[in-house]
Design an enzyme around this catalytic site. Structure first.
Site, PDB file in Angstrom:
ATOM      1  N   GLU A 130      -3.082   2.021   3.127  1.00 52.41           N
ATOM      2  CA  GLU A 130      -2.267   0.713   3.369  1.00 52.41           C
ATOM      3  C   GLU A 130      -0.993   0.865   2.414  1.00 52.41           C
ATOM      4  O   GLU A 130      -1.274   1.009   1.300  1.00 52.41           O
ATOM      5  CB  GLU A 130      -2.836  -0.362   3.353  1.00 52.41           C
ATOM      6  CG  GLU A 130      -2.063  -1.478   3.421  1.00 52.41           C
ATOM      7  CD  GLU A 130      -2.810  -3.025   3.493  1.00 52.41           C
ATOM      8  OE1 GLU A 130      -2.247  -4.008   2.944  1.00 52.41           O
ATOM      9  OE2 GLU A 130      -3.880  -2.909   4.111  1.00 52.41           O
ATOM     10  N   GLU A 135       5.660  -8.216  -0.659  1.00 53.09           N
ATOM     11  CA  GLU A 135       4.525  -8.998  -0.101  1.00 53.09           C
ATOM     12  C   GLU A 135       4.437  -9.889  -1.522  1.00 53.09           C
ATOM     13  O   GLU A 135       4.828  -9.465  -2.526  1.00 53.09           O
ATOM     14  CB  GLU A 135       3.086  -8.359  -0.016  1.00 53.09           C
ATOM     15  CG  GLU A 135       2.040  -9.052   0.056  1.00 53.09           C
ATOM     16  CD  GLU A 135       0.793  -8.449   0.406  1.00 53.09           C
ATOM     17  OE1 GLU A 135       0.026  -8.836   0.993  1.00 53.09           O
ATOM     18  OE2 GLU A 135       0.729  -7.250  -0.222  1.00 53.09           O
TER      19      GLU A 135
END
Length: 404
Positions: A130, A135
């Protein structure tokens, strides 16, 4: 492919950089058609109800205007059931390696309870990796870039295994790269270069230091300078073993394992009440600014050719620091020269003296030599700007620590 170094008339040719060309472009009316609208329960236990496209359309949660795509969350109603209505997009295409460039005009603001993310993920999490590109949670002011893998991968801050992963957070002085601060600067460009050796992430503010070729047909990240975050493989991590078959994801969730988990550690948020979920449920107006606006998202792949660019060479015949080089495949024979990419318009066949050429053009002379039409430096700088739904439904449980 083998390469050689050649000296061009007026410049030095040097080899080694690949040419990227567009594989997929997500923009305008086709943007949403290239994604699936996920509707499963949030794997990070967020207080969110991901809705399908028809529902999002009926509730005016997205629109396309002037080439931009905007989507957000319900900011008009008290939430119930699974949580506040929102959109989670997962690309229908999967990628291994490439250059991913996001031209972002706006992202969800730094709002208590929110957890927006732009990321890439493979099936069978975390074993195919990932890449968290953009974020954050709550009132966070600066982006945190994180890698998550199965066992056996250490990069950057350490062990990348599992939910915590390994992360890099830019210096506090570079806090225009996330949330409200990013929006105040009218957005910017995020770029990810993923090769078998490393994963580099750059952020370029809209009005400061944006490379002229970053949004064009053939970007050259080798000329962009140091990455904002660089996750280098090698003995600590075999990139190709830990990262493959990734979908691109945008989501905006609320509370959950991270935003909810650190609610009490944020003095601004905890002052709004003791419960993240209660706040998100009962204050829809707080999330009017929790929307994404994307100008474009492009995925480039290395086409296997060599880049051809030229730098002027001084009396010493040594390039200055930061010079741009010309690259030509060694097997390009005088009779059938390889075509080159912009900005040099291509390596043309043998040309007559009467043929019209523009400055910067490469051409082959009658004697088989390779030549270049001299170009003015200011002219060179003016040639700028071309302005499987994943089977994986697991989003990692991560970042239970407060991000300083």
């Amino acid at each position: 492919m083998h390469f050689s170094q050649i000296l061009l008339a007026g410049g030095l040719a040097q080899l080694g950089q690949a040419i990227y060309s567009v594989q997929d472009e997500y923009s305008g009316e086709k943007f949403l058609d290239m994604f699936n609208f996920d509707t499963f329960d949030d794997p990070t236990h967020g207080y969110v109800n991901y809705v399908d496209r028809a529902t999002a359309d009926s509730q005016d949660l997205f629109n396309t205007s002037n080439g931009q795509v905007t989507w957000g969350v319900d900011h008009a109603n008290i939430a119930s059931g699974r949580g506040r209505n929102s959109i989670r997009l997962t690309s229908k295409a999967q990628y291994t390696h490439g250059l991913i460039v996001l031209d972002l005009a706006h992202m969800p603001a730094s709002t208590c309870g929110s957890w927006p993310a732009f990321w890439m993920v493979g099936p069978n999490w975390p074993h195919q990796g990932e890449i968290d590109i953009l974020e954050g949670v709550n009132t966070q002011s600066s982006n945190q870039m994180t890698m998550h893998t199965g066992p056996g991968c250490s990069m950057a801050s350490g062990d990348c295994q599992g939910s915590l992963g390994c992360h890099i957070k830019p210096e506090k002085t570079s806090n225009n790269n996330y949330g409200t601060n990013l929006n105040n600067g009218e957005g910017g460009v995020y770029a990810v270069e993923w090769t078998g050796d490393k994963i580099d992430i750059w952020f370029f503010p809209r009005h400061s230091g944006l490379p002229w070729d970053s949004l064009g047909p053939n970007p050259n990240p080798a000329a962009w300078g140091p990455a904002t975050a660089s996750f280098v493989g090698g003995s600590g991590c075999n990139i190709d073993s830990h990262f493959k078959d990734h979908n691109i994801v945008f989501d905006t969730t609320f509370c959950g394992d991270w935003a909810g988990g650190v609610w009490g550690q944020d003095s601004t948020c905890s002052a709004l009440g003791g419960s993240c979920q209660a706040y998100v449920q009962n204050h829809p107006e707080a999330f009017a600014d929790a929307y994404w606006t994307v100008n474009s998202l492009k995925v480039y792949q290395d086409n296997g050719e060599a880049r051809v660019e030229v730098a002027e060479v001084g009396d010493s015949e040594k390039p200055e620091k930061g010079a741009v080089f010309a690259e030509v495949p060694s097997e390009a024979s005088p009779s059938e020269p390889k075509a080159a990419s912009p900005p040099l318009k291509g390596l043309s066949p043998k040309a007559s003296p009467q043929q019209t050429r523009k400055s910067g053009d490469l051409f082959q002379g009658a004697d088989g030599s390779i030549n270049i039409v001299p170009r003015d430096v200011t002219e060179a700088h003016s040639e700028v700007h071309g302005k499987k739904m994943s089977r994986h439904i697991h989003r990692h449980v991560h970042h239970l620590h407060h991000s300083s």
